[in-house]
Design an enzyme around this catalytic site. Structure first.
Site: not given
Length: 809
Positions: A456, A459, A535
Site C-alpha cells: 500500500d 505510488e 480507496d
C-alpha cells in the site's frame, strides 16, 4: 496552485482530521521541503525549439527490420519472432526496460526492410506490415494491407542551442515529445491501467502518473494509483495493443472517431501521447484480443499464479482493535457457516504504524493467532508500506541507513516525507542491492505467521498540505545503475517494490508460490502479483467504477484484481453492500475492506436477508473454485484475463464494444451485475451463440438483448452452450458441469480443467474436453481420448420439441 492542487489539498485537510494536528503540521513542512528541493535540484526550462524528423535520407537493413534515417532523427523498426513490432526514435533500443521480462525477443529473420513507393520504406512480415513514409509517418497494417494505426511524424521540444538529435536512447531532461496517432473511425479505446471511468475510455485527457487521490474516489477521478501507457484499440479492421515504454510523467488524449462525419467522410479516431522526457519508443501487437494479450504476456511476463487459497473470500478492515476482535470476526464466519479463506491486517496492527513491527499490547502472540486461525482454514495477510520511520532506534531504519538504501536528494541527503508513522524515508527499489535488502525483511512477516502481503501507499505517497503528495521530482534514484531522478522512477517505484517483495518471498519460501498484490504498479506488475481498486468511494457510482477498474487492468495485462467490497469509505446501504458482494463473488480478488471511520463489512451486519443472499454468493464462489484455479493457470499460460469484456470473442460486434455493465468470466460464463439502486430486472446484451440462464436453465440465442430477473437473491449469470465448467461437487471433489451444446457442427463446445497440484511451482496438467450433441443427447469427450475421469452433470436441457429458445431483441 492549480485547481487540481486545490482539490487534493481539500481532501488532505479532511484526512488530517483523522490523523492529528501534529501530522498535519509535518505534512506542511514536507510540502515546503519538496518545493525547495525541486527548485534547487531540477533544471529550469528556458527557450525551447521544436524538432521533427525531416526528410528521409536512407535506410540500413537489420535482423527483423532496419533503421530508417531522416535529416534530424532516425527510426528503428524491428519485428520479433512473436509478431510484436518495436519502433524506437533517436536511437532508442528496447532495453533497458522495466516492462520487459528478460532479454528482448529475438527478431523475426523473415521480416525484411524494403523500399516503398513515394520515397519511404516498409518492413514486411508474416503477421504485420510496417510502412514508413519519407517524412516519418508510421503505419501498422494487417498482412492484407488494412491500416490499423497511423503514427504521424513525432515532435520534440529541446532547449535552444541543442545540437540536434539526442544521444541514442537518452531521452534527456529537455526532450519533451508528442506523438499523434490515428485509428479507424469505429475504433474504441481500452486500457491505460486502472481507470475509474472505463472500461471503454471516452474522449478526454488521461494522465500517466501514479497518484493517490488523497481520499475516496469515484468515476470522475483521474489519474489513480496504477497508470500504464498501454492502450488496447478495438475496431472492425482488427485489434491492436500499443505500449509506449516510457515511465516519465505524461498524458494520453483520446478522441473517438465518427463515421460519415462531414460530407460523408469518416473522421478517424485520434490519440495524442505526450511525455515530459525519456525515450520515444513503443511496441505494437496485432491480432485477435486473445492473441494480443498472449503476445503482451510473452513480452512483459506471464501473470503470477496466486495460491489456491487466495482465490477464496478475503475479509479486511482498517481498524481491527486487537487479536480478540480478529477472533470474533473469524468466529462469526464459522458460526454462520460462511466460507472464509483470508483475513487481512492493516497498519493498525503495527507498533506506531512502523513497517515490519507488531503492537504487542494488542497482538501479544501474533504467530499463535495465525496458527490458531490456520486450523480453521483462515490465513493472515499483512499490509506492507514502503515508508520507513526515520527514527533512531528503529531497527529497519538503522539497518537501511547503515546500508545506504534510502532515496537521496541532489545534495546527498536522505529524502524525508510524512506517512503514517510520521517523518519517513523511502527505500530506492530501483537499486538491485536495495531490493535484496528489502526482500530479506519479509522474513519477519513470515515469522509472525503471515501467508502473504499487500503493498500500500507505494505510488509512493508522502503527505503534503499542497502540491503533489509524493517524493520530490529531483530525488535521485539508482535506476539499475544508470542513475536518474524521480521523474523517471516515480511510475516504476511500486513495480520495483513488488519485485523486491516477490523475489524475497521466493527466496525465503522457495517451495511456495508467493501471494502479493499492490495498490500501485506499472507495465509488468502481473509478473509479481495483482492489484486492487484502492480507496473506492461507497456509492453506486463506486460500485460501477469497481467493475471498470478490474476490466481495464485485465486488458492492460494484470488479470488478478478486485475492489473493496462495500467501498472503502462510508456506510453502504444493505442493498448496495449486497450487490457489491454479489459482483465480488465473480471477480478474481474477492475482498471486503473498509476505512477505520467507515461502517463494518461483515455480512451479518446488514440484516438477515442480506446475510442469506451473501451466504449464497459465498457458497457459489466456493463451488466455482476449480473454475477459478483453472482460469488462473490459463492466465499464466496465455495472458488472457479471468474477467473479460463481453466482446472478447467477437470484437467486431459494435454493440458489444459499447457494453460496460457485464463481463465474461473465462469463456463459459457471462455475469451481469446489478449496478443501479432498486433494480430487480436488468437488460443483458448477449454475444453470438446460445446462452443458458444458470438459475432457470432457460435458453436464449444471441446476438441481441434480453431482460432478465435480478432479484436480491442473485444477479443474472448465463452459461455458454457447450461449455464445460469445473466445479466443486457435493462430495467436495471436482465435477464437470456441461451446458448442453447446440445442434450441428458449429454447436460443439469445450472446456478446460487444471488438475491441482498444491501451491508449489509444479505446473498442473491441463485437461481439455469437447462436447457435442449426438442423437439429441449431450456427450463429453476428453481430448486425446481416454476416460473423462470426473462426474458429469448435464445442465441447460434444450427446449421442448417445437419450442425454440427465446429470441433476443
Amino acid at each position: 496552485m492549480d485547481a487540481r492542487d486545490l482539490v487534493r489539498s481539500e481532501k488532505l485537510v479532511r484526512s488530517m482530521k483523522v490523523i492529528c494536528t501534529a501530522q498535519g503540521l509535518r505534512s506542511l513542512r514536507s510540502a515546503w521541503r519538496r518545493r525547495r528541493s525541486d527548485a534547487v535540484g531540477l533544471p529550469r526550462r528556458g527557450t525551447e525549439l521544436a524538432r521533427v524528423p525531416g526528410e528521409v535520407e536512407g535506410a540500413e537493413p537489420e535482423p527483423g527490420g532496419g533503421v530508417v534515417r531522416f535529416a534530424r532523427s532516425s527510426l528503428r523498426v524491428r519485428v520479433t519472432t512473436g509478431g510484436a513490432v518495436f519502433c524506437g526514435w533517436d536511437g532508442a533500443e528496447p532495453e533497458p526496460s522495466y516492462a520487459l521480462d528478460g532479454p528482448c525477443p529475438e527478431p523475426d529473420e523473415r521480416a525484411e526492410l524494403e523500399p516503398d513507393t513515394g520515397g519511404g520504406w516498409r518492413v514486411v512480415s508474416e503477421r504485420v506490415t510496417v510502412m514508413v513514409s519519407r517524412t516519418g509517418t508510421v503505419e501498422v497494417r494487417t498482412p492484407g494491407g488494412v491500416v490499423l494505426r497511423r503514427d504521424l511524424p513525432p515532435r520534440w521540444w529541446e532547449p535552444a542551442g541543442a545540437p540536434g538529435p539526442l544521444e541514442p536512447g537518452a531521452g534527456g531532461e529537455g526532450a519533451r515529445w508528442l506523438q499523434r496517432s490515428e485509428v479507424a473511425a469505429d475504433a474504441r479505446f481500452f486500457g491505460l491501467g486502472g481507470r475509474a471511468s472505463g472500461p471503454r475510455l471516452r474522449d478526454g485527457v488521461y494522465r500517466l502518473w501514479n497518484t493517490d487521490p488523497g481520499g475516496s474516489f469515484g468515476p470522475g477521478d483521474d489519474p489513480l494509483y496504477l497508470t500504464m501507457p498501454v492502450q488496447l484499440v478495438v475496431a472492425d479492421a482488427g485489434t491492436h495493443l500499443v505500449f509506449h515504454d516510457n515511465s516519465w510523467d505524461g498524458s494520453v488524449t483520446l478522441r473517438e472517431g465518427e463515421e460519415g462525419a462531414g460530407s460523408g467522410h469518416d473522421r478517424p479516431g485520434s490519440c495524442r501521447t505526450r511525455m515530459e522526457g525519456g525515450p520515444l519508443r513503443y511496441w505494437v501487437i496485432v491480432g485477435t484480443p486473445a492473441r494480443v494479450l498472449h503476445g503482451w504476456a510473452a513480452l512483459t511476463g506471464a501473470p503470477a499464479v496466486p495460491p489456491r487459497w487466495a482465490l477464496g473470500h478475503h475479509h479486511a478492515r482498517w481498524g481491527f482493535h486487537d487479536a480478540q476482535e480478529v477472533r470474533r470476526v473469524v468466529a462469526g464466519y464459522r458460526e454462520r457457516d460462511l466460507p472464509l479463506s483470508v483475513l487481512h491486517l492493516d497498519i493498525d496492527h503495527y507498533a506506531g504504524h512502523r513497517v515490519f513491527t507488531v503492537d504487542r499490547a494488542r497482538f501479544p502472540d501474533l504467530p499463535g493467532l495465525a496458527a490458531e486461525l490456520l486450523e480453521d482454514g483462515v490465513r493472515l495477510v499483512s499490509i506492507v508500506d514502503p515508508a520507513v520511520k526515520a527514527e533512531p532506534g528503529d531497527a529497519v531504519y538503522a539497518s537501511g541507513a547503515a546500508d545506504d538504501v534510502f532515496v537521496r536528494d541532489t545534495r546527498g541527503r536522505e529524502v524525508r516525507g510524512v506517512v503514517w508513522p510520521g517523518e519517513s524515508v523511502f527505500p530506492d527499489f530501483t537499486d538491485p542491492r536495495v531490493r535484496k535488502w528489502w526482500g530479506g525483511l519479509y522474513a519477519e512477516r513470515l515469522a509472525q505467521g503471515f501467508s502473504g502481503v499487500w503493498h500500500d501507499m507505494n505510488e509512493p505517497v508522502s503527505f503534503a498540505a499542497f502540491g503533489e503528495t509524493t517524493l520530490p521530482r529531483s530525488a535521485r534514484h539508482a535506476l539499475e545503475g544508470r542513475g536518474g531522478d524521480h521523474r523517471e522512477a516515480h511510475n516504476v517505484y511500486a513495480l520495483a517494490m513488488a519485485r523486491a517483495g516477490y523475489e524475497g518471498l521466493c527466496e525465503l519460501r522457495p517451495d511456495e508460490r508467493p501471494f502479493l498484490f499492490s495498490r500501485s504498479g506499472w507495465a509488468g506488475l502481473q509478473r509479481y502479483g495483482g492489484s486492487w481498486s484502492g480507496d473506492v468511494a461507497t456509492g453506486w457510482a463506486g460500485l460501477r467504477a469497481s467493475l471498470s477498474l478490474v476490466i481495464g487492468l485485465g486488458l492492460s495485462g494484470v488479470p488478478y484484481s478486485g475492489p473493496d467490497i462495500g467501498g472503502f469509505t462510508g456506510f453502504p446501504s444493505p442493498e448496495l453492500y449486497l450487490r457489491w458482494f454479489q459482483l465480488g463473488a465473480y471477480l478474481p480478488l474477492f475482498r471486503t475492506h473498509s476505512a477505520i471511520t467507515a461502517g463494518r463489512r461483515e455480512p451479518w451486519e446488514f440484516g438477515s436477508e442480506v446475510l442469506e443472499h451473501a451466504a449464497a454468493a459465498l457458497r457459489e464462489r466456493q463451488r466455482l473454485m476449480p473454475y477459478f484455479t483453472t482460469l488462473a493457470q490459463l492466465a499464466a499460460r496465455t495472458g488472457a484475463p479471468y474477467v473479460r469484456p463481453v466482446w472478447w470473442r467477437t470484437p467486431k460486434d459494435r454493440a458489444l464494444r459499447d457494453c460496460e455493465d457485464a463481463f465474461l468470466l473465462g469463456d463459459a460464463l457471462l455475469v451481469a451485475p446489478v449496478l443501479e439502486e432498486g433494480a430487480r430486472r436488468r437488460p443483458v446484451r448477449l454475444p453470438r451463440g446460445r446462452w443458458y440462464d444458470t438459475v432457470t436453465g432457460r435458453a436464449y440465442d444471441g446476438p441481441g438483448k434480453v431482460v432478465l430477473d435480478a432479484p436480491l437473491s442473485g444477479i443474472p449469470v448465463l452459461a455458454r452452450a457447450g461449455s464445460v465448467v469445473p466445479v466443486t461437487g457435493p462430495d467436495g471433489g471436482v465435477e464437470l458441469e456441461v451446458w448442453t451444446p447446440c445442434q450441428g457442427r458449429k454447436g460443439a463446445g469445450a472446456g478446460t480443467l487444471a488438475v491441482e497440484t498444491g501451491d508449489g511451482w509444479e505446473k498442473p496438467e491441463l485437461l481439455r474436453f469437447a462436447t457435442r450433441l449426438r442423437d439429441g443427447a449431450p456427450t463429453i469427450e476428453r481430448e486425446g481420448g481416454g476416460e473423462v475421469g470426473y462426474p458429469v452433470r448435464i445442465r441447460g436441457e434444450p427446449p421442448e420439441e417445437g419450442k425454440p429458445p427465446r429470441r433476443t431483441s
